[in-house]
Design a protein around this motif. Structure first.
Motif, PDB file in Angstrom:
ATOM      1  N   ALA A 181       0.808  -1.225   0.000  1.00 18.05           N
ATOM      2  CA  ALA A 181       0.000   0.000   0.000  1.00 18.05           C
ATOM      3  C   ALA A 181       0.836   1.269   0.000  1.00 18.05           C
ATOM      4  O   ALA A 181       0.509   2.238  -0.703  1.00 18.05           O
ATOM      5  N   HIS A 182       1.910   1.277   0.767  1.00 19.11           N
ATOM      6  CA  HIS A 182       2.680   2.516   0.912  1.00 19.11           C
ATOM      7  C   HIS A 182       4.186   2.333   0.682  1.00 19.11           C
ATOM      8  O   HIS A 182       4.945   3.273   0.901  1.00 19.11           O
ATOM      9  N   PHE A 183       4.589   1.134   0.244  1.00 21.23           N
ATOM     10  CA  PHE A 183       6.017   0.919  -0.012  1.00 21.23           C
ATOM     11  C   PHE A 183       6.550   1.902  -1.048  1.00 21.23           C
ATOM     12  O   PHE A 183       7.690   2.378  -0.945  1.00 21.23           O
ATOM     13  N   GLY A 184       5.748   2.211  -2.060  1.00 21.01           N
ATOM     14  CA  GLY A 184       6.193   3.128  -3.109  1.00 21.01           C
ATOM     15  C   GLY A 184       6.612   4.481  -2.578  1.00 21.01           C
ATOM     16  O   GLY A 184       7.502   5.131  -3.145  1.00 21.01           O
ATOM     17  N   GLU A 185       6.022   4.913  -1.466  1.00 15.62           N
ATOM     18  CA  GLU A 185       6.381   6.201  -0.871  1.00 15.62           C
ATOM     19  C   GLU A 185       7.790   6.140  -0.268  1.00 15.62           C
ATOM     20  O   GLU A 185       8.571   7.088  -0.394  1.00 15.62           O
ATOM     21  N   LEU A 186       8.099   5.022   0.382  1.00 22.05           N
ATOM     22  CA  LEU A 186       9.449   4.862   0.933  1.00 22.05           C
ATOM     23  C   LEU A 186      10.471   4.738  -0.191  1.00 22.05           C
ATOM     24  O   LEU A 186      11.556   5.338  -0.131  1.00 22.05           O
ATOM     25  N   TYR A 187      10.124   3.986  -1.222  1.00 24.22           N
ATOM     26  CA  TYR A 187      11.029   3.844  -2.361  1.00 24.22           C
ATOM     27  C   TYR A 187      11.301   5.209  -2.998  1.00 24.22           C
ATOM     28  O   TYR A 187      12.440   5.512  -3.372  1.00 24.22           O
ATOM     29  N   ALA A 188      10.268   6.044  -3.090  1.00 24.60           N
ATOM     30  CA  ALA A 188      10.443   7.380  -3.662  1.00 24.60           C
ATOM     31  C   ALA A 188      11.389   8.222  -2.820  1.00 24.60           C
ATOM     32  O   ALA A 188      12.204   8.985  -3.357  1.00 24.60           O
ATOM     33  N   LEU A 189      11.318   8.078  -1.497  1.00 26.52           N
ATOM     34  CA  LEU A 189      12.247   8.801  -0.616  1.00 26.52           C
ATOM     35  C   LEU A 189      13.687   8.366  -0.883  1.00 26.52           C
ATOM     36  O   LEU A 189      14.600   9.199  -0.946  1.00 26.52           O
ATOM     37  N   LEU A 190      13.908   7.072  -1.005  1.00 28.54           N
ATOM     38  CA  LEU A 190      15.244   6.563  -1.297  1.00 28.54           C
ATOM     39  C   LEU A 190      15.754   7.099  -2.631  1.00 28.54           C
ATOM     40  O   LEU A 190      16.924   7.466  -2.775  1.00 28.54           O
ATOM     41  N   GLN A 191      14.851   7.156  -3.585  1.00 27.03           N
ATOM     42  CA  GLN A 191      15.218   7.642  -4.915  1.00 27.03           C
ATOM     43  C   GLN A 191      15.517   9.141  -4.892  1.00 27.03           C
ATOM     44  O   GLN A 191      16.544   9.600  -5.419  1.00 27.03           O
ATOM     45  N   GLN A 192      14.645   9.917  -4.278  1.00 27.58           N
ATOM     46  CA  GLN A 192      14.802  11.373  -4.235  1.00 27.58           C
ATOM     47  C   GLN A 192      16.041  11.801  -3.469  1.00 27.58           C
ATOM     48  O   GLN A 192      16.678  12.809  -3.795  1.00 27.58           O
ATOM     49  N   SER A 193      16.408  11.037  -2.455  1.00 27.10           N
ATOM     50  CA  SER A 193      17.577  11.393  -1.645  1.00 27.10           C
ATOM     51  C   SER A 193      18.882  11.211  -2.402  1.00 27.10           C
ATOM     52  O   SER A 193      19.904  11.817  -2.050  1.00 27.10           O
ATOM     53  N   GLY A 194      18.868  10.354  -3.407  1.00 24.41           N
ATOM     54  CA  GLY A 194      20.096  10.019  -4.125  1.00 24.41           C
ATOM     55  C   GLY A 194      20.729   8.728  -3.657  1.00 24.41           C
ATOM     56  O   GLY A 194      21.686   8.234  -4.285  1.00 24.41           O
ATOM     57  N   VAL A 195      20.208   8.144  -2.571  1.00 20.52           N
ATOM     58  CA  VAL A 195      20.792   6.909  -2.044  1.00 20.52           C
ATOM     59  C   VAL A 195      20.733   5.786  -3.072  1.00 20.52           C
ATOM     60  O   VAL A 195      21.695   5.013  -3.234  1.00 20.52           O
ATOM     61  N   LEU A 196      19.621   5.669  -3.795  1.00 20.86           N
ATOM     62  CA  LEU A 196      19.498   4.570  -4.758  1.00 20.86           C
ATOM     63  C   LEU A 196      20.507   4.665  -5.897  1.00 20.86           C
ATOM     64  O   LEU A 196      20.797   3.668  -6.555  1.00 20.86           O
ATOM     65  N   GLY A 197      21.050   5.856  -6.120  1.00 20.26           N
ATOM     66  CA  GLY A 197      22.085   5.995  -7.132  1.00 20.26           C
ATOM     67  C   GLY A 197      23.355   5.241  -6.780  1.00 20.26           C
ATOM     68  O   GLY A 197      24.185   4.969  -7.665  1.00 20.26           O
ATOM     69  N   TYR A 198      23.512   4.885  -5.504  1.00 19.57           N
ATOM     70  CA  TYR A 198      24.693   4.138  -5.051  1.00 19.57           C
ATOM     71  C   TYR A 198      24.345   2.692  -4.681  1.00 19.57           C
ATOM     72  O   TYR A 198      25.235   1.919  -4.331  1.00 19.57           O
ATOM     73  N   ALA A 199      23.061   2.344  -4.753  1.00 16.65           N
ATOM     74  CA  ALA A 199      22.616   1.034  -4.286  1.00 16.65           C
ATOM     75  C   ALA A 199      22.940  -0.059  -5.296  1.00 16.65           C
ATOM     76  O   ALA A 199      22.773   0.127  -6.502  1.00 16.65           O
ATOM     77  N   GLN A 200      23.376  -1.187  -4.758  1.00 15.37           N
ATOM     78  CA  GLN A 200      23.648  -2.362  -5.577  1.00 15.37           C
ATOM     79  C   GLN A 200      23.069  -3.585  -4.872  1.00 15.37           C
ATOM     80  O   GLN A 200      22.992  -3.623  -3.633  1.00 15.37           O
ATOM     81  N   ALA A 201      22.679  -4.574  -5.645  1.00 18.98           N
ATOM     82  CA  ALA A 201      22.132  -5.814  -5.093  1.00 18.98           C
ATOM     83  C   ALA A 201      22.813  -7.005  -5.756  1.00 18.98           C
ATOM     84  O   ALA A 201      22.187  -7.778  -6.492  1.00 18.98           O
ATOM     85  N   PRO A 202      24.103  -7.182  -5.499  1.00 17.03           N
ATOM     86  CA  PRO A 202      24.845  -8.268  -6.154  1.00 17.03           C
ATOM     87  C   PRO A 202      24.587  -9.610  -5.482  1.00 17.03           C
ATOM     88  O   PRO A 202      23.947  -9.696  -4.433  1.00 17.03           O
ATOM     89  N   ASP A 203      25.127 -10.641  -6.082  1.00 16.92           N
ATOM     90  CA  ASP A 203      25.140 -11.963  -5.460  1.00 16.92           C
ATOM     91  C   ASP A 203      26.150 -11.911  -4.315  1.00 16.92           C
ATOM     92  O   ASP A 203      27.364 -11.813  -4.546  1.00 16.92           O
ATOM     93  N   LEU A 204      25.667 -11.964  -3.084  1.00 17.81           N
ATOM     94  CA  LEU A 204      26.561 -11.777  -1.934  1.00 17.81           C
ATOM     95  C   LEU A 204      27.596 -12.893  -1.800  1.00 17.81           C
ATOM     96  O   LEU A 204      28.651 -12.680  -1.206  1.00 17.81           O
ATOM     97  N   ALA A 205      27.308 -14.052  -2.342  1.00 22.19           N
ATOM     98  CA  ALA A 205      28.274 -15.150  -2.246  1.00 22.19           C
ATOM     99  C   ALA A 205      29.566 -14.833  -2.987  1.00 22.19           C
ATOM    100  O   ALA A 205      30.638 -15.345  -2.645  1.00 22.19           O
ATOM    101  N   ALA A 206      29.485 -13.968  -4.009  1.00 23.74           N
ATOM    102  CA  ALA A 206      30.660 -13.682  -4.836  1.00 23.74           C
ATOM    103  C   ALA A 206      31.069 -12.215  -4.842  1.00 23.74           C
ATOM    104  O   ALA A 206      32.189 -11.892  -5.255  1.00 23.74           O
ATOM    105  N   ALA A 207      30.203 -11.309  -4.398  1.00 29.60           N
ATOM    106  CA  ALA A 207      30.473  -9.877  -4.523  1.00 29.60           C
ATOM    107  C   ALA A 207      31.700  -9.460  -3.714  1.00 29.60           C
ATOM    108  O   ALA A 207      31.860  -9.849  -2.552  1.00 29.60           O
ATOM    109  N   THR A 208      32.568  -8.667  -4.348  1.00 32.20           N
ATOM    110  CA  THR A 208      33.781  -8.210  -3.681  1.00 32.20           C
ATOM    111  C   THR A 208      33.761  -6.688  -3.518  1.00 32.20           C
ATOM    112  O   THR A 208      33.008  -5.978  -4.197  1.00 32.20           O
TER     113      THR A 208
END
Length: 360
Positions: A181-208
């Motif tokens: 219902a309201h997750f999109g509002e939190l996602y928009a905050l992350l996006q507007q802040s600029g944090v998502l510009g640095y976010a990555q979601a790699p495979d943690l088993a191999a990510a260095t």
């Protein structure tokens, strides 16, 4: 009869005085723990220490429990979505406040102090739709904290942050948890802040470290959430982290718990391919002895000062190898040189890790 009446009157007045004293004691808000925001600058410790091949999940780092609570005030509203008894936390607000504010240092100070893992609680205010950092009581607006994260990431290439949204609350949801219902509002905050510009979601088993920072030339953050809305920049909490909570106010029980988790990791019962956290925190117990212990130690940050010093005494490479993230309350406490000694142990471990990774 006259003496009896005088005795009853005296006992009544004594009871009333003790009652008023207890109420005042419970209501007093001050934390009795120093605001330790000075000391050494660890703003670039990852870039200065790591070489590149180290797996992200193996890098030791300081973590802050209930990281965004420095903005909490005695006047802060109780968050009805995240607490079992808003009424009790309201009438005993001094006690509740002292046991809820886990960090005295603000976010820029924690980042400069070397903290790279952040245990984050967020709540959506139903009346306004504003998201706040929270731990029983509202702290600062989440948008302000996200802006501080983004500013640090922009200014510090080579640093990696782990933003663990441990709990996201929404009082309008049937289970009080943030969902579609309201997750999109939190996602928009992350996006507007600029944090998502640095976010990555790699495979943690191999990510260095080298991969996510492009050899130390850019900053990165990994954002963990229990509900991700299918967004590709976010990591699913359930499959990305192991962070057992010991729920005790006994230092010895916490240390025994850490020994037990270390054995589980060593035996393969706990995967090494996820973030692994030392929950090195004491928790107030809702029992007569637990309440007395909380009152005796006065506040959560004050209790953490002594505990963090003990943690620095017993911190070891076995724990760091099994649970590299060292999460504490009052993370920059200088009592017993706790912060400096924990940072020294972490840096020594990571220097050895970097040397080993460079030769594999």
């Amino acid at each position: 009869m006259h003496i009896f009446k005088r005795t009853l009157k005296f006992l009544f007045l004594l009871f009333l005085a003790l009652l008023l004293l207890a109420a005042a004691f419970l209501g007093l808000p001050f934390l009795a723990a120093g605001n330790t925001t000075g000391g050494a600058d660890y703003s670039a410790w990852m870039r200065e220490t790591l070489s590149g091949p180290e797996r992200l999940v193996d890098i030791a780092m300081p973590g802050a429990h209930d990281a965004l609570t420095s903005g909490m005030r005695l006047s802060s509203p109780v968050d009805a979505a995240s607490v079992a008894s808003p009424f009790q936390l309201g009438i005993c607000k001094g006690l509740g406040y002292r046991q809820s504010k886990a960090q005295i240092a603000d976010l820029p100070a924690l980042l400069a102090g070397g903290v790279r893992y952040f245990d984050i609680r967020a709540t959506r205010d139903a009346a306004t739709g504003v998201f706040y950092a929270v731990h029983n009581y509202y702290s600062a607006p989440l948008a302000d904290e996200l802006a501080a994260f983004a500013a640090f990431l922009a200014a510090h290439p080579g640093e990696v942050l782990v933003l663990d949204f441990q709990h996201c609350y929404d009082s309008t949801s049937p289970d009080a948890r943030l969902g579609p219902a309201h997750f999109g509002e939190l996602y928009a905050l992350l996006q507007q802040s600029g944090v998502l510009g640095y976010a990555q979601a790699p495979d943690l088993a191999a990510a260095t470290y080298g991969q996510v920072t492009a050899g130390g030339s850019r900053a990165a953050c990994l954002v963990l959430m229990k509900y991700t809305g299918g967004c590709k920049e976010l990591l699913n909490y359930a499959s990305s982290i192991h962070s057992p909570w010991f729920n005790t106010d006994s230092p010895e029980a916490v240390f025994a718990g850490l020994d037990g988790v270390a054995l589980q990791v060593q035996s393969g019962q706990v995967s090494r391919d996820v973030f692994r956290v030392q929950q090195a925190v004491l928790t107030m117990q809702a029992s007569p002895s637990g309440i007395l212990n909380a009152l005796g130690s006065w506040s959560l940050p004050h209790r953490a000062q002594g505990f963090n010093a003990k943690l620095a005494d017993v911190q070891n490479s076995t724990w760091l190898a099994a649970m590299p993230i060292v999460m504490t309350d009052h993370s920059l406490s200088t009592a017993g040189d706790a912060h400096a000694r924990l940072m020294a142990a972490i840096l020594q471990f990571d220097q050895a890790l970097a040397g080993s990774a460079a030769h594999t």
